[in-house]
Design an enzyme around this catalytic site. Structure first.
Site, PDB file in Angstrom:
ATOM      1  N   CYS A   1       0.831  -1.209   0.000  1.00  0.00           N
ATOM      2  CA  CYS A   1       0.000   0.000   0.000  1.00  0.00           C
ATOM      3  C   CYS A   1       0.865   1.259   0.000  1.00  0.00           C
ATOM      4  CB  CYS A   1      -0.944   0.000   1.191  1.00  0.00           C
ATOM      5  SG  CYS A   1      -0.107  -0.325   2.743  1.00  0.00           S
TER       6      CYS A   1
ATOM      7  N   GLU B   1      -4.016   3.148  -8.209  1.00  0.00           N
ATOM      8  CA  GLU B   1      -3.143   2.193  -7.522  1.00  0.00           C
ATOM      9  C   GLU B   1      -3.054   0.916  -8.358  1.00  0.00           C
ATOM     10  OE1 GLU B   1      -4.459   0.299  -3.828  1.00  0.00           O
ATOM     11  OE2 GLU B   1      -2.501   0.772  -2.964  1.00  0.00           O
TER      12      GLU B   1
HETATM   13  P1  NDP Z   1      -9.556  -6.300  -1.100  1.00  0.00           P
HETATM   14  O1  NDP Z   1      -9.472  -4.952  -0.546  1.00  0.00           O
HETATM   15  O2  NDP Z   1     -10.802  -6.652  -1.813  1.00  0.00           O
HETATM   16  O3  NDP Z   1      -9.276  -7.394   0.034  1.00  0.00           O
HETATM   17  C1  NDP Z   1      -8.846  -7.127   1.342  1.00  0.00           C
HETATM   18  C2  NDP Z   1      -9.625  -7.975   2.325  1.00  0.00           C
HETATM   19  O4  NDP Z   1     -11.009  -7.617   2.271  1.00  0.00           O
HETATM   20  C3  NDP Z   1      -9.588  -9.470   2.036  1.00  0.00           C
HETATM   21  O5  NDP Z   1      -9.623 -10.199   3.237  1.00  0.00           O
HETATM   22  C4  NDP Z   1     -10.874  -9.659   1.270  1.00  0.00           C
HETATM   23  O6  NDP Z   1     -11.309 -10.983   1.297  1.00  0.00           O
HETATM   24  C5  NDP Z   1     -11.804  -8.769   2.031  1.00  0.00           C
HETATM   25  N1  NDP Z   1     -12.996  -8.355   1.310  1.00  0.00           N
HETATM   26  C6  NDP Z   1     -13.219  -8.339  -0.028  1.00  0.00           C
HETATM   27  N2  NDP Z   1     -14.453  -7.873  -0.289  1.00  0.00           N
HETATM   28  C7  NDP Z   1     -15.041  -7.605   0.893  1.00  0.00           C
HETATM   29  C8  NDP Z   1     -16.316  -7.106   1.287  1.00  0.00           C
HETATM   30  N3  NDP Z   1     -17.246  -6.760   0.390  1.00  0.00           N
HETATM   31  N4  NDP Z   1     -16.572  -6.945   2.598  1.00  0.00           N
HETATM   32  C9  NDP Z   1     -15.642  -7.263   3.520  1.00  0.00           C
HETATM   33  N5  NDP Z   1     -14.432  -7.760   3.217  1.00  0.00           N
HETATM   34  C10 NDP Z   1     -14.120  -7.915   1.918  1.00  0.00           C
HETATM   35  O7  NDP Z   1      -8.324  -6.522  -2.011  1.00  0.00           O
HETATM   36  P2  NDP Z   1      -8.197  -7.354  -3.349  1.00  0.00           P
HETATM   37  O8  NDP Z   1      -7.551  -8.595  -3.016  1.00  0.00           O
HETATM   38  O9  NDP Z   1      -9.447  -7.496  -4.119  1.00  0.00           O
HETATM   39  O10 NDP Z   1      -7.284  -6.359  -4.152  1.00  0.00           O
HETATM   40  C11 NDP Z   1      -7.875  -5.294  -4.872  1.00  0.00           C
HETATM   41  C12 NDP Z   1      -7.000  -4.081  -4.803  1.00  0.00           C
HETATM   42  O11 NDP Z   1      -6.973  -3.574  -3.473  1.00  0.00           O
HETATM   43  C13 NDP Z   1      -5.527  -4.359  -5.118  1.00  0.00           C
HETATM   44  O12 NDP Z   1      -5.307  -4.401  -6.469  1.00  0.00           O
HETATM   45  C14 NDP Z   1      -4.888  -3.199  -4.441  1.00  0.00           C
HETATM   46  O13 NDP Z   1      -4.996  -2.069  -5.256  1.00  0.00           O
HETATM   47  C15 NDP Z   1      -5.719  -3.001  -3.200  1.00  0.00           C
HETATM   48  N6  NDP Z   1      -5.142  -3.631  -1.998  1.00  0.00           N
HETATM   49  C16 NDP Z   1      -4.599  -2.827  -1.065  1.00  0.00           C
HETATM   50  C17 NDP Z   1      -4.029  -3.372   0.057  1.00  0.00           C
HETATM   51  C18 NDP Z   1      -3.421  -2.513   1.100  1.00  0.00           C
HETATM   52  O14 NDP Z   1      -2.596  -2.980   1.872  1.00  0.00           O
HETATM   53  N7  NDP Z   1      -3.801  -1.268   1.212  1.00  0.00           N
HETATM   54  C19 NDP Z   1      -3.954  -4.800   0.273  1.00  0.00           C
HETATM   55  C20 NDP Z   1      -4.622  -5.590  -0.741  1.00  0.00           C
HETATM   56  C21 NDP Z   1      -5.171  -4.992  -1.831  1.00  0.00           C
HETATM   57  P3  NDP Z   1     -10.892 -11.961   0.107  1.00  0.00           P
HETATM   58  O15 NDP Z   1      -9.431 -11.833  -0.112  1.00  0.00           O
HETATM   59  O16 NDP Z   1     -11.247 -13.239   0.694  1.00  0.00           O
HETATM   60  O17 NDP Z   1     -11.691 -11.503  -1.064  1.00  0.00           O
END
Ligand code: NDP
Length: 489
Positions: free
Chosen positions: A284, A385
């Protein structure tokens, strides 16, 4: 042989009501590593009930702070005792190079230790009020905390969430990313060994849609803490309004890394590469926008290109590897779509942009470290991002212009400044709208310092004293010292 996991609920390994199973594969070679329950709403609800019972009727929050602290120290020891296995498992689950995973595991142990020490330093204060009253403020745990963590730092994010919550006396339901649940589940094993009271921590695996949604929406949860993408963060925040949960969000960033001509250029080149490509750029706080003063632009880009071959791609467990695969095939496609966008927008691709060829890369989600030069601040690759190994280099001519470009983003997580002029460094840092700033370095993260963002990079702070504040309620107590009736009626 792959291991089959269960949920860790109410102090026991339990079968999920949901019969669905998710295979966890190594993103570096596609091998099956483990199978975990693919829980839905019902299993999360059971874990929430366990945490509710443990908070409302269990011994945890009545324990002395010293005793809670000692348990956190034991968790830290437990992590250290298994550090080699945990680091290797982290690599096989999320792809990062072993050295980075070892660092994360050590840091996770340190985080439990830090908050174990802090448990005894939680205190309120007394206030002088205009009445004959003894008035003071108590700090208390919030209650049941739902904690949703991402796939890029699986064990470390579990530590950042659980350690402060536990030190403050809360109970927790942790949902790791469905892609990377393994080290969090191994942490459950450690929690069992330190005999943490049943229900104090529950670890349930499942997808965001369903499991994550329930954790955000369920009214028995008092607080939700989330790390992940901004789009998902917004959904979590909306769901949390059901019972107006306390909320903390650590979201994305499009972080500026600013290099002035009077910087130590060798150090800046190193910092630019590390900022952009550590953890495959799936960070991030990645320095994904490199803002370079025009007079040194060519020197910096040439310097980076000279060093790029040192970023050895490969499976994270292979010796000498500096960059592993991306987390999933779908995520690699998303990153590749941005590379296409960058080319179409007219940025100059100066290295990378492709999948590496060779047998060792055939079954993993590998992508070369990619640099775009001559990027304009309004291009999508400079604004959105990407969350992968893609660096955008942007030129500036004056300090004011650098600050303007740096702040021209919906995000405000991190930023760095490279200069030997201390006054300039402070001036720039003071004007940057971001929660984490570095001068002449990139990425160091300390348990002692607050972590979180301005603007759409989040709400609240993790780590340090600020991190524990997010898990505490504040109660005022007034003791009337005049025993006579007030005589109002
Ligand atoms: P998400 O933000 O979707 O995932 C983070 C967590 O949230 C995971 O545990 C995920 O579960 C969970 N989640 C997903 N949808 C929901 C929901 N509707 N309600 C509650 N929890 C939820 O990240 P992604 O893996 O989809 O990545 C997408 C983008 O997010 C990346 O490309 C990046 O840009 C960003 N990202 C940023 C991060 C950071 O550290 N700031 C970390 C990861 C991603 P599950 O994985 O089981 O879907």
């Amino acid at each position: 042989m792959s291991k089959e996991y269960q949920n860790y609920v109410n102090g026991k390994w339990t079968n999920a009501k949901s019969k669905a199973i998710r295979d966890i594969r190594d993103p570096g070679n596609g091998e099956l590593v483990a199978a975990v329950p693919e829980c839905q709403k019902e299993d999360i609800a059971l874990a929430i009930d366990a945490a509710r019972e443990a908070f409302d009727h269990g011994p945890w929050r009545k324990l002395t702070a010293q005793d809670r602290g000692k348990i956190l120290f034991k968790i830290a020891e437990g992590i250290r005792a298994k550090s080699k296995d945990l680091a290797e498992l982290e690599v096989r689950n999320c792809g990062k190079p072993l050295a980075e995973a070892e660092f994360d595991v050590a840091d996770a142990a340190n985080c439990f230790e830090f908050y174990g020490g802090l448990a005894t330093k939680i205190h309120g204060e007394t206030m002088q009020v205009p009445a004959n009253s003894l008035s003071f403020v108590l700090r208390e745990p919030i209650g049941v905390c739902g904690q949703i963590i991402p796939w890029n730092y699986p064990l470390l994010m579990a530590a950042w969430k659980l350690a402060p919550a536990l030190a403050a006396g809360n109970t927790c339901v942790l949902k790791p990313s469905e892609l990377t649940p393994l080290t969090a589940l191994e942490l459950g094993e450690i929690l069992m060994r330190v005999e943490l009271y049943p229900g104090v921590v529950n670890i349930v695996t499942g997808p965001g849609t369903g499991a994550g949604e329930e954790l955000s929406a369920n009214s028995k949860v008092d607080k939700v803490a989330f790390t992940g993408g901004t789009v998902t963060g917004r959904k979590v925040m909306t769901a949390a309004t059901s019972n107006l949960k306390k909320i903390s969000l650590e979201l994305g960033g499009k972080n500026p890394n600013i290099v002035f001509a009077n910087a130590d250029l060798e150090a800046a080149i190193d910092g630019a590469l590390f900022g952009a490509f550590a953890n495959q750029g799936e960070v991030c706080s990645a320095g994904s926008r490199l803002l370079v003063e025009k007079s040194i632009h060519k020197k910096i880009v040439d310097g980076m290109l000279q060093k790029i071959p040192k970023i050895k791609l490969g499976h994270g467990l292979t010796s000498g590897v500096k960059m592993g695969p991306l987390i999933s095939a779908a995520h690699r496609e998303k990153v590749e779509s941005y590379i296409k966008i960058g080319i179409e927008e007219g940025a100059k691709l100066v290295c990378g942009g492709k999948r590496p060829t060779g047998k060792e890369f055939a079954s993993g989600n590998f992508l070369e470290p990619t640099i775009f030069d001559h990027v304009k601040p309004n291009m999508r690759i400079a604004r959105e991002e990407i969350f992968g190994p893609v660096l955008s280099v942007i030129s500036f001519e004056t300090e004011e212009e650098a600050i303007r470009i740096a702040n021209d983003t919906e995000y405000g997580l991190a930023a760095a400044v490279w200069t030997r002029d201390v006054n300039r460094a402070i001036r720039v840092v003071q004007q940057i709208r971001a929660g984490i700033t570095w001068v002449n370095t990139y990425h160091p993260t300390f348990n002692e310092l607050p972590w979180g963002g301005y603007k759409q990079s989040g709400i609240g702070r993790e780590l340090g004293l600020y991190g524990i504040e997010e898990y505490l309620e504040t109660k005022q107590v007034n003791i009337n010292l005049d025993e006579a009736p007030i005589g109002w009626y």
